[in-house]
Design an enzyme around this catalytic site. Structure first.
Site, PDB file in Angstrom:
ATOM      1  N   CYS A 114      38.067  36.432 -22.029  1.00  0.00           N
ATOM      2  CA  CYS A 114      37.066  36.517 -23.100  1.00  0.00           C
ATOM      3  C   CYS A 114      37.669  36.866 -24.457  1.00  0.00           C
ATOM      4  O   CYS A 114      37.142  36.462 -25.489  1.00  0.00           O
ATOM      5  CB  CYS A 114      35.987  37.535 -22.742  1.00  0.00           C
ATOM      6  N   HIS A 262      32.165  37.937 -29.433  1.00  0.00           N
ATOM      7  CA  HIS A 262      32.263  37.117 -28.225  1.00  0.00           C
ATOM      8  C   HIS A 262      30.892  37.087 -27.567  1.00  0.00           C
ATOM      9  O   HIS A 262      30.228  38.114 -27.422  1.00  0.00           O
ATOM     10  CB  HIS A 262      33.309  37.705 -27.285  1.00  0.00           C
ATOM     11  N   ASN A 292      27.964  32.124 -21.792  1.00  0.00           N
ATOM     12  CA  ASN A 292      29.271  32.716 -22.086  1.00  0.00           C
ATOM     13  C   ASN A 292      30.349  31.673 -21.822  1.00  0.00           C
ATOM     14  O   ASN A 292      30.590  31.297 -20.680  1.00  0.00           O
ATOM     15  CB  ASN A 292      29.480  33.953 -21.206  1.00  0.00           C
TER      16      ASN A 292
END
Length: 335
Positions: A114, A262, A292
Site C-alpha cells: 500500500c 492511500h 483499494n
C-alpha cells in the site's frame, strides 16, 4: 542540487465494474455491509485474458509520458511499485521497459504494497536530486482480483480490493522551493503477518507443498488481514507521518491544499481529515468507485484530482500511505 517534480500523470482502470450487489451474489454480504465498513460502492476487476499488472501500468505510463511532453526515450529510469507482479520473477519494471520500447535503462521494482508508490516517489526523488537521472517513470499497478477468495470465507478481504494502475513522470526542478520538498518512510516488521500473503514463499510454503497436500482448506495463498488491528495502527501512523512531513517544512495542517491518502478505507481518510481539521476540498477520495488498489491508489487519485482542477501551481500536496509490512510514509510536494 535539484528538486524533483511531477511533470506528467496518468491512470488506467479496467472497464469491468463490480458492484457490491454483484459480490452479494457470490458471497454472504450486502451493499450496506460493505459501505458501512469501507465506504466502497464498486471496484474494477480485470476480465481474465485481457489486462495484466504490467499492461495496466503501460497504459497509465503512456498517458503520463504524453502529458509530460517528453519522448519515451527521454526516460532514464523506471520504478514499478506492486504486490501483484505478472510473474514471481522477473518483476514488471523490465516488462514495462520492453513493452514501451524504451532504451536499455534501469528498472527497479518496489514491493511495499500500500505504501509502494510513496516509497517509489521517494526513491525517484533521490535519484533526481543527486543528478543521476533527469526523468524517472514511476508506476503503481495492481491486479488483485485474480488472487482473492471470492467466497463468504474471504469476504473480509475480497470486498475491499480492486484493480488499476497510475503513473507519474518525475523530472528535475531547479527551483528548490518547488517539487518534492521531503519524504518520510517508516516500517514496523513485528506486525508483518497481520496483513500478508504467506504462500507461495520460500520461507514456509512453496508451490510443491501446496500441490502435494491438495488441501482445499489451505488459505495460506489468499491474502490475510487482521482488519481491526490494521485500522487502529493506520489511523495513528497516517497522522504521525503527515505531521512529520509538515513540521519538516515548517507547515501546519492549514497549509495543506490537497491531501491524497492511500485509499485503504474511507473511514480512515475521514478520521484523518477530522483530526487535521481539513475540509472536503482539501482531501481527495475515490475509494467509493475503485476500492483499494494498493500501490495504484495514490497515483490514480492524484491523477483524478489534478484532472479535476483540484491541484494548482503552488499548492501544497501531501501524499500519505500505510499498509502491509507494516510500512508507511508521506511525501510533501509544492506543486
Amino acid at each position: 542540487m535539484y528538486n524533483s517534480k511531477i511533470k506528467g500523470l496518468g491512470y488506467y482502470v479496467p472497464e469491468n465494474v463490480v458492484t457490491n450487489d454483484d459480490l452479494s451474489k457470490v458471497m454472504d454480504t450486502s451493499d450496506e455491509w460493505i459501505q458501512e465498513r469501507t465506504g466502497i460502492k464498486e471496484r474494477r476487476h480485470v476480465v481474465r485474458g485481457t489486462d495484466t499488472t504490467t499492461s495496466m501500468g503501460v497504459k497509465a505510463a503512456k498517458i503520463a509520458i504524453e502529458r509530460a511532453g517528453i519522448d519515451k526515450d527521454d526516460i532514464d529510469f523506471i520504478i514499478f511499485a506492486t504486490l501483484s507482479p505478472d510473474y514471481y520473477f522477473p518483476g514488471p519494471g523490465v516488462l514495462v521497459q520492453r513493452d514501451l520500447g524504451i532504451k536499455t535503462v534501469g528498472a527497479l521494482d518496489v514491493r511495499n504494497q500500500c505504501s509502494g508508490f510513496v516509497y517509489a516517489v521517494s526513491v525517484a526523488d533521490q535519484y533526481i536530486k543527486s543528478g543521476m537521472y533527469e526523468n524517472v517513470l514511476v508506476i503503481g499497478s495492481e491486479l488483485h482480483s485474480h488472487g482473492l477468495d471470492m467466497t463468504t470465507r474471504g469476504r473480509g478481504v475480497s470486498v475491499i480490493f480492486g484493480d488499476g494502475a497510475g503513473a507519474a513522470v518525475m523530472t528535475r526542478e531547479e527551483d528548490t522551493s518547488k517539487g518534492v520538498l521531503s519524504s518520510h518512510l517508516h516500517s514496523e516488521g513485528q506486525h508483518a503477518e497481520e496483513l500478508s500473503l504467506i504462500a507461495p514463499g520460500m520461507g514456509k510454503r512453496w508451490v510443491t507443498d501446496i500441490l502435494e497436500e491438495e488441501d482445499p482448506e489451505d488459505i495460506s495463498y489468499f491474502p490475510y488481514m487482521n482488519g481491526q488491528f490494521v485500522f487502529k495502527n493506520a489511523v495513528v501512523r497516517f497522522s504521525e507521518v503527515i505531521m512529520e512531513g509538515l513540521q519538516k517544512n515548517n507547515l501546519g495542517p492549514g497549509d495543506i491544499d490537497m491531501l491524497i491518502p492511500h485509499q485503504a478505507n474511507l473511514r480512515i481518510s475521514q478520521f484523518v481529515q477530522k483530526k487535521f481539521g481539513l475540509s472536503d476540498d482539501q482531501v481527495f477520495n475515490n475509494i467509493m468507485s475503485y476500492g483499494n488498489t494498493t500501490a495504484a491508489s495514490i497515483p490514480i487519485a492524484l491523477t483524478e484530482a489534478w484532472e479535476a482542477g483540484k491541484i494548482k501551481e503552488g499548492d501544497v500536496v501531501v501524499l500519505a500511505a500505510f499498509g502491509s509490512g507494516f510500512t508507511w510514509g508521506s511525501v510533501i510536494i509544492r506543486w
